[in-house]
Design an enzyme around this catalytic site. Structure first.
Site, PDB file in Angstrom:
ATOM      1  N   HIS A 117      37.235  33.688  47.929  1.00 28.22           N
ATOM      2  CA  HIS A 117      38.029  33.007  46.892  1.00 28.22           C
ATOM      3  C   HIS A 117      39.418  32.733  47.484  1.00 28.22           C
ATOM      4  CE1 HIS A 117      40.371  32.748  43.127  1.00 28.22           C
ATOM      5  NE2 HIS A 117      39.233  32.551  42.497  1.00 28.22           N
ATOM      6  N   ASP A 194      37.529  42.715  47.950  1.00 28.82           N
ATOM      7  CA  ASP A 194      37.812  41.964  46.728  1.00 28.82           C
ATOM      8  C   ASP A 194      36.649  42.234  45.770  1.00 28.82           C
ATOM      9  OD1 ASP A 194      37.961  40.132  44.709  1.00 28.82           O
ATOM     10  OD2 ASP A 194      38.432  38.414  45.993  1.00 28.82           O
ATOM     11  N   GLN A 197      34.348  40.198  41.507  1.00 30.90           N
ATOM     12  CA  GLN A 197      33.024  39.844  40.969  1.00 30.90           C
ATOM     13  C   GLN A 197      32.027  40.994  41.061  1.00 30.90           C
ATOM     14  OE1 GLN A 197      32.424  37.171  39.285  1.00 30.90           O
ATOM     15  NE2 GLN A 197      34.284  36.028  39.788  1.00 30.90           N
ATOM     16  N   LYS A 220      37.662  40.073  33.941  1.00 34.72           N
ATOM     17  CA  LYS A 220      36.303  39.689  34.377  1.00 34.72           C
ATOM     18  C   LYS A 220      35.291  40.792  34.055  1.00 34.72           C
ATOM     19  CE  LYS A 220      37.924  36.748  38.145  1.00 34.72           C
ATOM     20  NZ  LYS A 220      37.566  35.387  37.704  1.00 34.72           N
ATOM     21  N   CYS A 362      37.380  27.634  43.300  1.00 33.21           N
ATOM     22  CA  CYS A 362      38.470  28.264  44.088  1.00 33.21           C
ATOM     23  C   CYS A 362      37.949  28.860  45.384  1.00 33.21           C
ATOM     24  CB  CYS A 362      39.201  29.331  43.287  1.00 33.21           C
ATOM     25  SG  CYS A 362      40.066  28.681  41.876  1.00 33.21           S
TER      26      CYS A 362
HETATM   27  N1  PLP Z   1      38.506  36.955  43.898  1.00 31.62           N
HETATM   28  C1  PLP Z   1      37.326  36.562  43.395  1.00 31.62           C
HETATM   29  C2  PLP Z   1      36.074  36.847  44.160  1.00 31.62           C
HETATM   30  C3  PLP Z   1      37.285  35.900  42.173  1.00 31.62           C
HETATM   31  O1  PLP Z   1      36.113  35.502  41.667  1.00 31.62           O
HETATM   32  C4  PLP Z   1      38.493  35.661  41.471  1.00 31.62           C
HETATM   33  C5  PLP Z   1      38.491  34.897  40.223  1.00 31.62           C
HETATM   34  O2  PLP Z   1      37.615  34.115  39.955  1.00 31.62           O
HETATM   35  C6  PLP Z   1      39.687  36.116  42.040  1.00 31.62           C
HETATM   36  C7  PLP Z   1      39.648  36.755  43.246  1.00 31.62           C
HETATM   37  C8  PLP Z   1      40.996  35.926  41.331  1.00 31.62           C
HETATM   38  O3  PLP Z   1      41.014  36.655  40.140  1.00 31.62           O
HETATM   39  P1  PLP Z   1      42.215  36.494  39.105  1.00 31.62           P
HETATM   40  O4  PLP Z   1      42.301  35.025  38.793  1.00 31.62           O
HETATM   41  O5  PLP Z   1      41.795  37.329  37.931  1.00 31.62           O
HETATM   42  O6  PLP Z   1      43.440  37.007  39.763  1.00 31.62           O
END
Ligand code: PLP
Length: 404
Positions: A117, A194, A197, A220, A362
């Protein structure tokens, strides 16, 4: 499973039952959370850590109990290892800055993967630009999993940190993070996972995973917006400088010299979101009440069913088909070899009450790698049902008919 606990799911969209399959973007919130939020504003609202009065002490205790609950939820060794942030993005920015200040110099290397992401790319890229370091990318194998056989070619004695997703937000695939952590540790390289998900779907356990840092967002995983977590092993966090200055992160301040607070407060400048932390604690109680293993099994049934149904529709290509997934399934539709644009498919699904996400999610480098302008992503949560998926499939067939 528990659809009735999520009040928004009773709402209608265009007069139709809401089929919410955009859970990888954000989940819906259970009544338990909404009631805790309201109760906290009604009865427990005072700034924490600073007051001697009853209300402040009450709010402080609730906030610190919430921290302990998060520590237990991810099996951290100590609540000191739980830093509350605004979300995954904030956690990664803080870590990239702080770790970069302490450990990254000109000519050093930071490693991410092809499927990250943007939140797990851009903060590291900014660090590399600032420090004249190099961002290196772990490639994917033919199954769209991070290619662990390439790790030894990518890691060098200049690699300072590896940061990768446990579950791809585009493909839903569970990545071989255990192998990557083990290999990196053989080279004494720390790993950040990270978990944006993975935390909503898997039983994430810091002590068995043994990663050095782990980040996730409350929204999430059925929790409140505006709250996230940066977990770090204490031995690492102790070595890192604060990423932000302000109230609460200090021990003493003078114009000549400021000394910093102990963990975790060193990383929590300013008034934290002590209302959301309590709401997250209520969410964790709710999840534990259902059981994470049961949620996992149930969601596995849903994603396998969805993949199976999608593969019965002519022209549908599911990415990473048949690979173990958590939550998300991405696909595209082709007719006579031509891609039906994912935005068009998504819009026609929306008109039938089905919420999916379309586009690059993203994760532009991954979408470029797949060679498409985007995908359609349906992502499930514990409150989705087989009926939701049947509605999606019927709506998709209708959308395809309209587009061809
Ligand atoms: N990393 C991953 C794998 C994500 O799916 C997301 C959001 O979709 C993020 C980071 C960023 O999360 P946030 O927008 O809650 O900061």
């Amino acid at each position: 499973m528990r659809r009735e606990d999520f009040p928004i799911l009773e709402d209608k969209v265009y007069g139709k039952r809401l089929v919410y399959l955009d859970n990888a973007a954000t989940t819906q919130r259970p009544r338990a959370l909404i009631e805790t939020l309201t109760d906290a504003y009604y009865h427990h609202n005072a700034n924490i850590h600073r007051g001697v009065h009853h209300l402040s002490q009450d709010a402080t205790q609730r906030h610190e109990e919430a921290r302990q609950k998060v520590a237990d939820f991810i099996n951290a060794r100590s609540a000191k290892e739980i830093i509350f942030t605004k979300g995954t993005t904030d956690s990664l920015n803080m870590l990239a800055f702080s770790f970069g200040e302490a450990f990254v110099k000109e000519g050093d290397e930071v490693v991410v993967s092809q499927l990250e992401h943007h939140s797990n790319i851009v903060p590291w890229q900014m660090l590399c630009e600032r420090k004249k370091a190099k961002l290196k990318v772990l490639p994917l194998d033919k199954n769209l999993l991070i290619d662990t056989t390439q790790l030894n070619n990518i890691l060098t004695n200049r690699t300072r940190i590896v940061s990768i997703a446990q579950v791809s937000n585009v493909l839903g695939t569970i990545q071989p993070v255990e192998d990557i952590i083990r290999l990196c540790h053989q080279h004494h390289i720390p790993v950040c996972i990270d978990g944006a998900q993975s935390t909503p779907h898997l039983n994430v356990d810091m002590q068995s995973l043994d990663c050095d840092f782990f980040v996730f967002s409350a929204h999430k995983m059925y929790g409140p917006t505006g709250l996230g977590v940066l977990y770090g092993k204490q031995e690492w966090l102790d070595q890192l400088p604060p990423a932000e200055g302000g109230g609460e992160m200090i021990e003493h301040v003078s114009f000549e010299k400021t000394t910093y607070n102990t963990l975790p407060y060193k990383f929590e400048a300013g008034t934290p979101d002590f209302i959301s932390s309590c709401a997250l604690a209520a969410t964790i109680d709710y999840i534990n009440g259902i059981g994470r293993a049961d949620i996992y099994d149930y969601e596995q049934e849903l994603t396998s069913y969805l993949e199976k149904q999608l593969s019965t529709i002519e022209g549908v290509k599911v990415y990473a088909q048949g690979k173990e997934k958590a939550g998300a399934v991405s696909f595209n539709v082709y007719h006579n070899g031509q891609l039906l644009h994912p935005f068009d498919v998504g819009t026609l699904l929306d008109h039938q009450g089905v919420a999916v996400r379309t586009g690059h999610h993203c994760a532009e480098p991954l979408i470029d790698y797949l060679g498409v302008p985007g995908t359609v992503r349906a992502s499930v949560a514990m409150y989705n049902t087989q009926e939701d998926l049947d509605i999606l499939i019927t709506a998709l067939k209708r959308a395809i008919e309209m587009l061809i």
